[in-house]
Design a protein around this motif. Structure first.
Motif, short mmCIF file in Angstrom:
data_model
loop_
_atom_site.label_atom_id
_atom_site.label_comp_id
_atom_site.label_asym_id
_atom_site.label_seq_id
_atom_site.Cartn_x
_atom_site.Cartn_y
_atom_site.Cartn_z
N LEU A 21 -24.67 -7.57 -16.84
CA LEU A 21 -26.08 -7.83 -17.18
C LEU A 21 -26.26 -7.97 -18.69
CD1 LEU A 21 -28.01 -5.53 -14.69
CD2 LEU A 21 -28.14 -8.01 -14.84
N ILE A 22 -25.59 -7.11 -19.43
CA ILE A 22 -25.71 -7.18 -20.90
C ILE A 22 -25.19 -8.53 -21.39
CG2 ILE A 22 -24.79 -6.27 -23.07
CD1 ILE A 22 -24.92 -3.48 -21.71
N LEU A 23 -24.04 -8.94 -20.84
CA LEU A 23 -23.47 -10.22 -21.27
C LEU A 23 -24.39 -11.38 -20.90
CD1 LEU A 23 -19.76 -9.49 -20.50
CD2 LEU A 23 -20.71 -10.07 -22.72
N THR A 70 -27.60 -11.29 -20.61
CA THR A 70 -28.77 -11.31 -21.50
C THR A 70 -28.41 -11.82 -22.89
OG1 THR A 70 -28.42 -9.01 -22.05
CG2 THR A 70 -30.03 -9.46 -20.34
N LYS A 71 -27.19 -11.52 -23.31
CA LYS A 71 -26.74 -12.02 -24.62
C LYS A 71 -26.76 -13.55 -24.67
CE LYS A 71 -25.50 -8.58 -27.43
NZ LYS A 71 -26.83 -8.00 -27.50
N ILE A 72 -26.44 -14.14 -23.51
CA ILE A 72 -26.41 -15.59 -23.45
C ILE A 72 -27.80 -16.18 -23.67
CG2 ILE A 72 -26.04 -17.52 -21.85
CD1 ILE A 72 -23.76 -15.58 -20.69
N PHE A 73 -28.83 -15.46 -23.19
CA PHE A 73 -30.19 -15.95 -23.35
C PHE A 73 -30.67 -15.88 -24.80
CE2 PHE A 73 -30.58 -14.92 -18.75
CZ PHE A 73 -30.82 -16.22 -18.35
#
Lengths: 122, 330, 170
Positions: free
Chosen positions: A19-21, A23-26
């Motif tokens: 999930l963290i990864l 969100t990082k993409i966004f």
């Protein structure tokens, strides 16, 4: 701890990291604007693309909330609340991060300007 | 369970790998020509972009030094040298880049019927003195007696030689910014970086869009600088504003702008701002300066007879005027 | 018998409140990520679920939130509902986990810690009408692992001691 517990831990861990990864993409490097809401109402817009530190005083439910901004970042530096959670949070810089000051009914979020302006001619 | 673990790991790898090759934006800030300039280049070739942005710094620096009126730099025959050190009828060779720049500006003097005059330096100096020392407003006589403003006294000879026939003083003011922004944009296109945005305050130049859309550029309201009064959308286009810029001073409630009419020697009072949209940022800059010096209706008429040029005026009574084809950018 | 239980539960309630209060004065935990708490009071709740019943634990949990509200944060404001919802989410999921899965007391504690965060976030989303805070969730999930394990191990130790104590006092 038994085997099932370990599985649970692994599952949560993988979930959280993915999930963290995701969100990082966004997150984007576009110029950003901070939006400050009081009781769900937009009360202030701060342009974060300016390479300058600034301080703002926002009226919160319990009194003044001091907000500081610098390039692409914003934080609450001082506020009156029992736990001071939102001033402890420190700087936020990504469009998915938010500062929530529940006692002061203040919400600060960052929006990338992508849908607004790419530039302003003066 | 073991299989499930591998499956999750596999999905996880796919999710993370699928997104590494996206277009990145690299941004850099510069401070030249008294303006903060921000440049963004959208590309996945970070190395090339970084190089280009570093080279940009050099281009700005070189042009800044060449066109500096107030400082001399060693080994450079710049504007300061031409204005202050060069004797009448003495020939010097100047940098090719400065020569070409002056040539462009002099050519536009004729096109603008003398409205955009780079030989107005003597008058500018008087205004600057009054402004800096809070002396109020100079009189016409004072301005008139400050020295020659005749651009024909500047002779651009062959082989990049130049000489003066009178004590004229050159001032490139803000119009040099558009010229340099254009050069930098062209440089990016030459090396294959077509997706860029150059934001130099009153001058914005954009290349291809980073997505499949058009750049959205706001035009600042000259009365309330925290707001915009019009939005322009376009790619491969430059937008240059004259007027709303902060470089004015106020005396007895009247605002005096830094753009001086070479005929009246005073700042004009026809509008609050004008913005020109055109492919070439250098031309747009010259044109917006010229349009600021003529009444709005004359300006509209002038622009409507030009091809691929549009403009928008913010009038003295806050009404907004558009050129004929402006709607294509809305 | 009934009196003994009431007294015991009252003492556990007092203990859980004291633990919450002490915890709010330890700044280190919350300063890593705001909103992250060790949640030692949850050890008491787990103890009650395991030793007494879900009903007792639910009652104790709600009373705890009410009393903490009176002492510290105020009643029926957003923070109160924030805590209440976290507590309710946590206790219900812990009961489900205990009843229907093969998780040990530590696993149940992790579930409790995790759903506590989820419950709080749900309240923020409802009150502030903003979905963005959900991006905060993975970090809270991550932190619920260590806090859940610590609390769970504590609860396990305390439970075995408590069982001996109770048996002795009969």
């Amino acid at each position: 701890m038994n085997k099932n517990d370990v599985r649970l831990v692994i599952f949560i861990f993988i979930m959280a990291i993915s999930l963290i990864l995701v969100t990082k993409i966004f997150d984007s490097n576009d110029p950003k604007t901070a939006l400050i809401y009081y009781e769900n109402e937009l009360i202030k817009k701060i342009d974060l693309s300016i390479d300058k530190s600034n301080e703002y005083v926002i009226k919160g439910f319990n009194g003044d909330v001091i907000v500081k901004s610098k390039k692409n970042m914003i934080k609450v530096s001082d506020e009156i609340s029992p736990l001071n959670i939102c001033s402890k949070q420190g700087w936020i810089s990504s469009s998915y991060e938010v500062i929530v000051c529940l006692p002061n009914k203040i919400l600060i979020k960052i929006e990338s300007n992508q849908n607004e302006f790419d530039a302003v001619v003066r | 369970m073991q299989r499930l673990k591998y499956l999750i790991l596999f999905l996880f790898i796919i999710i993370t790998c699928g997104c590494t090759n996206q277009i990145k934006v690299i941004s850099k800030d510069y401070f030249y020509f008294d303006t903060y300039i921000n440049i963004k280049i959208y590309s996945n070739n970070s190395k090339l972009v970084t190089e280009a942005l570093d080279k940009t710094e050099n281009i700005f620096k070189e042009y800044h030094q060449l066109t500096d009126r107030y400082n001399a730099y060693e080994g450079i025959n710049n504007l300061y040298y031409i204005n202050n050190e060069l004797n009448i009828k003495e020939k010097i060779k100047i940098d090719k880049r400065l020569y070409q720049l002056l040539e462009t500006m002099v050519d536009f003097y004729d096109d603008s019927q003398g409205l955009v005059n780079i030989a107005i330096g003597n008058v500018i100096d008087v205004w600057k003195d009054y402004k800096d020392n809070n002396k109020g407003v100079p009189t016409y006589i004072e301005l008139k007696n400050s020295g020659s403003t005749n651009i024909n006294k500047l002779i651009l000879d062959k082989d990049y030689y130049l000489y003066k026939l009178d004590n004229i003083s050159l001032d490139l003011g803000a119009i040099v910014k558009g010229y340099v922004v254009e050069l930098i944009g062209n440089y990016y296109e030459e090396i294959g970086l077509n997706k860029y945005l150059i934001n130099a305050g009153g001058n914005v130049k954009v290349g291809d869009h980073y997505g499949d859309n058009r750049y959205i550029i706001g035009i600042e309201n000259p009365v309330d600088v925290s707001n915009i009064f019009e939005i322009v959308k376009g790619n491969n286009v430059s937008i240059v504003s004259s007027g709303s810029y902060e470089r004015f001073f106020e005396y007895k409630g009247k605002k005096y702008h830094h753009i001086i009419d070479p005929y009246t020697l005073f700042p004009p009072d026809y509008m609050k701002s004008v913005s020109v949209i055109h492919r070439d940022s250098g031309y747009a800059d010259l044109l917006s300066t010229m349009l600021f010096l003529i009444p709005v209706d004359e300006g509209i008429n002038y622009v409507n007879h030009l091809e691929e040029v549009e403009a928008i005026w913010y009038g003295i009574d806050d009404q907004i005027f558009y050129s004929k084809g402006f709607s294509q950018y809305e | 018998m009934e009196l003994r239980k009431t007294v015991r539960l009252s003492m556990l309630l007092a203990l859980s409140i004291v633990l919450s209060l002490i915890e709010s004065y330890i700044p280190i935990v919350g300063s890593i990520i705001p909103g992250v708490k060790l949640g030692l009071a949850n050890a008491v709740i787990i103890l009650v679920i395991y030793f007494y019943s879900f009903k007792d634990a639910l009652f104790l949990s709600i009373t705890r939130v009410l009393l903490l509200g009176i002492i510290r944060t105020g009643l029926f404001n957003i923070i109160f509902f924030f805590s209440l919802n976290g507590a309710l989410f946590s206790i219900v999921t812990m009961y489900i986990a205990k009843r229907f899965t093969k998780l040990s007391i530590v696993g149940v504690s992790i579930i409790g810690s995790l759903s506590h965060s989820v419950g709080q976030i749900v309240i923020v989303i409802i009150f502030l009408n903003n979905l963005n805070i959900i991006f905060y969730l993975p970090y809270l999930l991550l932190f619920s692992i260590p806090t859940g394990i610590i609390v769970g191990l504590t609860a396990k130790e305390v439970l075995s001691l408590y069982q001996k104590l109770e048996i002795k006092s009969y």
